[in-house]
Scaffold this active site. Structure first.
Site, mmCIF file in Angstrom:
data_model
loop_
_atom_site.group_PDB
_atom_site.id
_atom_site.type_symbol
_atom_site.label_atom_id
_atom_site.label_comp_id
_atom_site.label_asym_id
_atom_site.label_seq_id
_atom_site.Cartn_x
_atom_site.Cartn_y
_atom_site.Cartn_z
ATOM 1 N N HIS A 26 20.351 11.574 38.155
ATOM 2 C CA HIS A 26 20.954 11.256 39.556
ATOM 3 C C HIS A 26 22.431 10.825 39.367
ATOM 4 O O HIS A 26 22.979 9.974 38.789
ATOM 5 C CB HIS A 26 20.195 9.893 40.098
ATOM 6 C CG HIS A 26 20.559 9.360 41.539
ATOM 7 N ND1 HIS A 26 20.199 9.995 42.528
ATOM 8 C CD2 HIS A 26 21.356 8.400 41.712
ATOM 9 C CE1 HIS A 26 20.924 9.210 43.494
ATOM 10 N NE2 HIS A 26 21.431 8.174 43.108
ATOM 11 N N GLY B 275 33.623 47.688 36.307
ATOM 12 C CA GLY B 275 33.055 48.499 37.349
ATOM 13 C C GLY B 275 33.269 48.115 38.794
ATOM 14 O O GLY B 275 34.230 47.270 39.026
ATOM 15 N N ILE C 205 27.381 41.825 52.029
ATOM 16 C CA ILE C 205 28.892 41.853 52.299
ATOM 17 C C ILE C 205 29.238 41.414 53.484
ATOM 18 O O ILE C 205 30.496 40.792 53.645
ATOM 19 C CB ILE C 205 29.089 43.642 51.831
ATOM 20 C CG1 ILE C 205 28.844 43.975 50.455
ATOM 21 C CG2 ILE C 205 30.705 43.678 52.166
ATOM 22 C CD1 ILE C 205 29.433 45.164 50.083
ATOM 23 N N ARG D 56 37.694 54.829 36.200
ATOM 24 C CA ARG D 56 38.506 54.293 37.034
ATOM 25 C C ARG D 56 39.867 53.408 36.615
ATOM 26 O O ARG D 56 40.586 53.178 37.299
ATOM 27 C CB ARG D 56 37.947 53.081 37.816
ATOM 28 C CG ARG D 56 37.497 51.952 37.363
ATOM 29 C CD ARG D 56 36.986 50.705 37.950
ATOM 30 N NE ARG D 56 35.707 50.969 38.790
ATOM 31 C CZ ARG D 56 35.752 50.925 39.970
ATOM 32 N NH1 ARG D 56 36.614 50.178 40.889
ATOM 33 N NH2 ARG D 56 34.621 51.141 40.459
#
Ligand code: FAD
Ligand code: NAI
Length: 462
Positions: free
Chosen positions: A441, A40, A180, A35
């Site tokens: 906390h 990816g 999605i 690509r």
């Protein structure tokens, strides 16, 4: 022609992580990516850009809904989509460049082009043949088509189109209430679009804890997102700048339709194996197109492995990464293990949702006796301070041994909080182990401890 110990085809989170680990383990390694950029789907058109837009749109929403409540006045913040997309791109670029740097640092050869397995131990990259003792298929996934719905990236977009809109549509119909659909639907609802989600099932986020599904649905509706459940989308037609989504209501089979300026197809993804030479090599695939593997991610052809979205299991970046590391270790002669029982899932809506291990439905199906420890973020001081008290933590533990079996939560930073439980589960911990661990906390993580306490003698702030 170069000769390698390992060639990995695909430079997504499965492939690039596998490549780095292979190199770290002393294997001569190359990674093929077609690509034009590493990372990816995840880095280029998935996890990272969607989280950038979720962050930007969340900040915008906060400015309009909560700033005045905190005495922050006068900020009528407006949206410049061009600048928002530039910001998104800069986040992508920084991450992608980071992977290239890591390849150089670890001496992984980056082979640019589309790879094809031409013979055992042979990968051709845009026609140039390279030899490898081992080949790893990490070619990921692509949007699964839906009959009657043609993605033209104009009226009908997929997630990639939704990550690149140049203006906020007046109306957006999302097909599919999965991850999605809800994440991208949230982005555009926050930015001012009228968003309607059309979902086939009677619930959202299939596979999640049923109580979380209901609570998230209620919360998203409160944020202005509309839902049409039990509706099967039949087709989408575009005319005069408007798209019409035709669907069938499953309760009575009646037809209905919705109009919108944009329609987002988000009904799932499928393995990407085109042009890889699987058939010629006799590499077995499932009827759903996944490359079939054994427990050690080996295909039926010796020396060829497969990982990530292209094989079975949840389509998640971190699952692909785990498999990448495991395969590298297997090739290097180590154990190469993935614990599929402890893979968290996160939905980056507001509130966030996170989940790991078994759901109540799964435990019931197994006939396993379990107890539930639940705690609402209403009882968490930090959550109240940041307008984040919506949601709860639910820990599921074995009724007799107290061992943690699962955790499902919705609330602030849920995607970070879940990892306390992941670590606990990896160590075979009990709910009491979490309950007896001192939590600082005020933190959101106190809610995790309270839910663990609720598995025993009871939460304190409930
Ligand atoms: P991919 O990331 O798809 O990478 C495969 C790569 O292989 C691609 O770059 C492709 O170009 C290349 N390739 C394919 N065939 C060849 C070939 N023959 N030769 C050379 N190169 C080839 N997951 C999460 O865990 N968290 C999230 O928040 C999240 N958000 C997402 C948001 C969106 C919008 C989408 C679409 C997905 C999201 N996912 C998320 C899923 C995640 O992106 C995938 O699970 C993950 O990318 C899978 O990694 P992979 O390495 O298996 O495949
Ligand atoms: P999904 O599988 O999560 O959801 C698809 C939804 O579409 C389902 O609810 C399904 O019932 C519905 N649907 C299917 N056909 C339909 C029809 N004809 N009409 C109406 N509804 C229909 O798929 P999604 O959202 O496309 O995501 C793909 C993958 O990407 C997922 O597997 C997910 O793991 C991954 N992802 C992960 C993210 C994360 O981890 N935060 C974010 C985004 C994607």
């Amino acid at each position: 022609m170069a000769e390698y110990d390992v060639i990995i085809i695909g430079g997504g989170p499965g492939g690039y992580v596998c490549a780095i680990r292979c190199a770290q383990l002393g294997l001569k390694t190359a990674c093929v990516e077609g690509r034009g950029a590493l990372g990816g789907t995840c880095l280029n058109v998935g996890c990272i850009p969607s989280k950038a837009l979720l962050h930007a749109s969340h900040s915008y929403h906060e400015a309009h809904t909560n700033f005045e409540k905190m005495g922050l006045m006068g900020g009528n913040v407006s949206v410049d989509m061009g600048k928002m997309m530039d910001y998104k791109q800069s986040v992508i670029d920084a991450n992608v460049n980071g992977i290239e740097f890591l390849f150089k640092k670890n001496k992984v050869d980056y082979l640019r082009g589309w790879g094809k397995i031409t013979a055992k131990g042979e990968v051709s990259v845009d026609g140039e043949v390279h030899k490898a003792k081992n080949i790893v298929i990490a070619t990921g996934s692509e949007v699964a088509p839906l009959k009657g719905v043609e993605v033209d990236q104009d009226k009908v977009i997929d997630s990639t189109g939704a990550l690149a809109l140049t203006e906020v549509p007046k109306r957006l119909v999302v097909i599919g209430a999965g991850v999605i659909g809800l994440e991208m639907g949230s982005v555009y609802a926050r930015l001012g679009a009228e968003v309607t989600v059309v979902e086939f099932l009677d619930h959202i986020t299939p596979g999640m804890d049923a109580e979380i599904q209901k609570t998230l649905l209620r919360s998203l509706k409160k944020q202005g997102i509309k839902f049409v459940l039990k509706a099967a989308v039949q087709r989408v037609e575009s005319k005069d700048g408007v798209a019409t989504v035709h669907y069938k209501l499953r309760k009575d089979d009646s037809d209905a339709s919705l109009e919108a300026e944009k329609v987002l197809l988000a009904t799932g993804r499928k393995p990407f194996t085109e042009g890889l030479g699987l058939e010629e090599m006799g590499i077995k695939t499932s009827p759903r197109g996944q490359v079939e593997t054994d427990g050690n991610r080996r295909t039926n052809v010796e020396g060829i492995y497969a990982i990530g979205d292209v094989i079975t299991g949840p389509m998640l970046a971190h699952k692909a990464e785990e498999e990448g590391i495991a395969v590298a270790e297997s090739i290097a002669g180590q154990a190469g293990h993935v614990n599929y029982d402890v893979i968290p899932g996160v939905i980056y809506t507001t509130p966030e949702v996170a989940s790991v291990g078994k759901t109540e439905a799964e435990l019931k199906e197994q006939g396993r006796a379990y107890k539930v420890g639940k705690f609402s973020f209403m009882g968490n001081g930090r959550a109240k301070a940041v307008f984040g008290s919506e949601g709860f933590v639910k820990i599921l533990a074995d009724k007799d041994t107290d061992r943690i079996l699962g955790c499902h939560l919705m609330g602030p930073m849920a995607g970070e909080l879940i990892h306390e439980i992941c670590v606990a589960m990896e160590f075979g911990a009990s709910a009491e182990d979490i309950a007896r661990t001192c939590h600082a906390h005020p933190t959101f993580s106190e809610a995790m401890r309270e839910a663990a306490l609720a598995c025993g003698d009871g939460a304190i702030h409930a």
